[in-house]
Write an enzyme that holds these catalytic residues in place. Structure first.
Site, PDB file in Angstrom:
ATOM      1  N   PRO A 112       0.816  -1.226   0.000  1.00 55.67           N
ATOM      2  CA  PRO A 112       0.000   0.000   0.000  1.00 55.67           C
ATOM      3  C   PRO A 112       0.845   1.269   0.000  1.00 55.67           C
ATOM      4  CG  PRO A 112      -0.207  -1.169   2.101  1.00 55.67           C
ATOM      5  CD  PRO A 112       0.588  -2.042   1.193  1.00 55.67           C
TER       6      PRO A 112
ATOM      7  N   ARG B  38      -4.604  -8.009 -20.704  1.00 55.39           N
ATOM      8  CA  ARG B  38      -5.467  -7.477 -21.768  1.00 55.39           C
ATOM      9  C   ARG B  38      -4.729  -6.494 -22.681  1.00 55.39           C
ATOM     10  NH1 ARG B  38      -8.647  -3.538 -21.378  1.00 55.39           N
ATOM     11  NH2 ARG B  38     -10.561  -4.578 -22.003  1.00 55.39           N
TER      12      ARG B  38
ATOM     13  N   GLU C 184       1.239  -8.163   8.749  1.00 57.47           N
ATOM     14  CA  GLU C 184       1.574  -6.751   8.963  1.00 57.47           C
ATOM     15  C   GLU C 184       2.417  -6.180   7.831  1.00 57.47           C
ATOM     16  OE1 GLU C 184       0.898  -3.948  10.832  1.00 57.47           O
ATOM     17  OE2 GLU C 184      -0.750  -5.336  11.124  1.00 57.47           O
TER      18      GLU C 184
HETATM   19  C1  SAM Z   1      -2.203  -5.680   5.855  1.00 56.54           C
HETATM   20  S1  SAM Z   1      -1.095  -5.259   4.568  1.00 56.54           S
HETATM   21  C2  SAM Z   1       0.202  -4.437   5.421  1.00 56.54           C
HETATM   22  C3  SAM Z   1      -0.095  -2.992   5.603  1.00 56.54           C
HETATM   23  C4  SAM Z   1       1.041  -2.225   6.263  1.00 56.54           C
HETATM   24  N1  SAM Z   1       1.113  -2.505   7.656  1.00 56.54           N
HETATM   25  C5  SAM Z   1       0.779  -0.748   6.048  1.00 56.54           C
HETATM   26  O1  SAM Z   1      -0.008  -0.186   6.794  1.00 56.54           O
HETATM   27  O2  SAM Z   1       1.307  -0.160   5.081  1.00 56.54           O
HETATM   28  C6  SAM Z   1      -0.364  -6.800   4.131  1.00 56.54           C
HETATM   29  C7  SAM Z   1       0.085  -6.911   2.699  1.00 56.54           C
HETATM   30  O3  SAM Z   1      -1.018  -6.752   1.847  1.00 56.54           O
HETATM   31  C8  SAM Z   1      -0.607  -6.178   0.626  1.00 56.54           C
HETATM   32  N2  SAM Z   1      -1.433  -4.988   0.374  1.00 56.54           N
HETATM   33  C9  SAM Z   1      -2.381  -4.492   1.199  1.00 56.54           C
HETATM   34  N3  SAM Z   1      -2.961  -3.418   0.678  1.00 56.54           N
HETATM   35  C10 SAM Z   1      -2.395  -3.211  -0.530  1.00 56.54           C
HETATM   36  C11 SAM Z   1      -2.562  -2.247  -1.562  1.00 56.54           C
HETATM   37  N4  SAM Z   1      -3.443  -1.267  -1.464  1.00 56.54           N
HETATM   38  N5  SAM Z   1      -1.799  -2.357  -2.678  1.00 56.54           N
HETATM   39  C12 SAM Z   1      -0.893  -3.345  -2.808  1.00 56.54           C
HETATM   40  N6  SAM Z   1      -0.673  -4.277  -1.854  1.00 56.54           N
HETATM   41  C13 SAM Z   1      -1.413  -4.222  -0.734  1.00 56.54           C
HETATM   42  C14 SAM Z   1       0.871  -5.894   0.735  1.00 56.54           C
HETATM   43  O4  SAM Z   1       1.580  -6.942   0.095  1.00 56.54           O
HETATM   44  C15 SAM Z   1       1.092  -5.898   2.242  1.00 56.54           C
HETATM   45  O5  SAM Z   1       2.411  -6.276   2.584  1.00 56.54           O
END
Ligand code: SAM
Length: 234
Positions: free
Chosen positions: A90, A155, A117
């Protein structure tokens, strides 16, 4: 195009990427999708891939070891000249059609899915070429974001859609939305298809489509027009 997806939950991807256009692209060899179970690269007999965060706090963090070993192994077993290693995160750059177009220039993407996490920071710093987010919200893992990239890039591969014209007017390709679409029946519950679409006048149809596309873009996403990407339409 080839995709190597590294994930602790490979089963999450197989179903969704086994249908429709992506399935056909895989079957015809336009796309190769390899799913790698992160636990296969764990160094202990319990196949442990995560641990508690240094400094305390809740949750678990994916350890760097299995991810580095996975990428080393994939690079050895499936060498590709133009490879990009991407961490789904994210905190990455927000994915859009421009990213999709740029990334479609590579032969292979290695997609690293975080979970829990997140991922040990050394993966972002020393393993990934870039980090990509699919939007300003937090999901439980990188599996759905990886699927988004695979789908959006598939695509764009010539031949994947069957009809090359289909993608030409897609939303964002010209810096604006696609035009509204209608199909049979001509009248449905009292709502009729705009007459111009059945007029046979191609110039009028083109003008109507362009105007409707610009109109909706200006209303819903004026930022796309402000970026100047639809200038050719004026
Ligand atoms: C719960 S998230 C971790 C969030 C992190 N603690 C933060 O707040 O930035 C777990 C994993 O989900 C994926 N993920 C979650 N949201 C995402 C997003 N919007 N775009 C891409 N990957 C995402 C990533 O690989 C991340 O390491």
């Amino acid at each position: 195009m080839k995709f190597d997806v590294v994930t602790a939950f490979p089963g999450m991807l197989e179903g969704p990427l086994g249908h429709s256009i992506v399935r056909r692209a895989r079957e015809s060899g336009l796309v190769e999708l390899r799913l790698h179970d992160l636990r296969d690269y764990a160094s202990d007999k319990h196949r442990k891939v995560d641990d508690t965060p240094y400094g305390g706090g809740g949750g678990m963090v994916l350890m760097p070891g299995p991810l580095f070993t996975a990428v080393d192994d994939i690079s050895l077993r499936f060498p590709e000249r133009r490879t990009r290693t991407i961490l789904l995160c994210p905190q990455g750059e927000r994915f859009d059609q421009g990213h999709a177009l740029r990334l479609s220039g590579y032969d292979r993407l290695i997609l690293l899915c975080g979970h829990y996490e997140g991922v040990d920071e050394r993966v972002r710093e020393h393993l990934a070429d870039e980090s990509i987010s699919i939007g300003d919200y937090v999901l439980t893992g990188g599996e759905i974001p990886a699927m988004v990239l695979v789908d959006a890039l598939t695509r764009l591969i010539p031949g994947a859609l069957g009809d090359e014209d289909a993608a030409r007017n897609d939303s964002f390709s010209n810096g604006r939305f696609d035009h509204p679409q209608y199909t049979r029946p001509f009248e449905f519950r009292g709502w009729r298809v705009p007459e111009v679409l059945t007029s046979g006048d191609h110039a009028a149809v083109d003008a109507w489509r362009r105007d409707r596309a610009l109109e909706r873009t200006a209303r819903v996403r004026p930022d796309l027009l402000r970026n100047g990407t639809a200038e050719s339409d004026y």
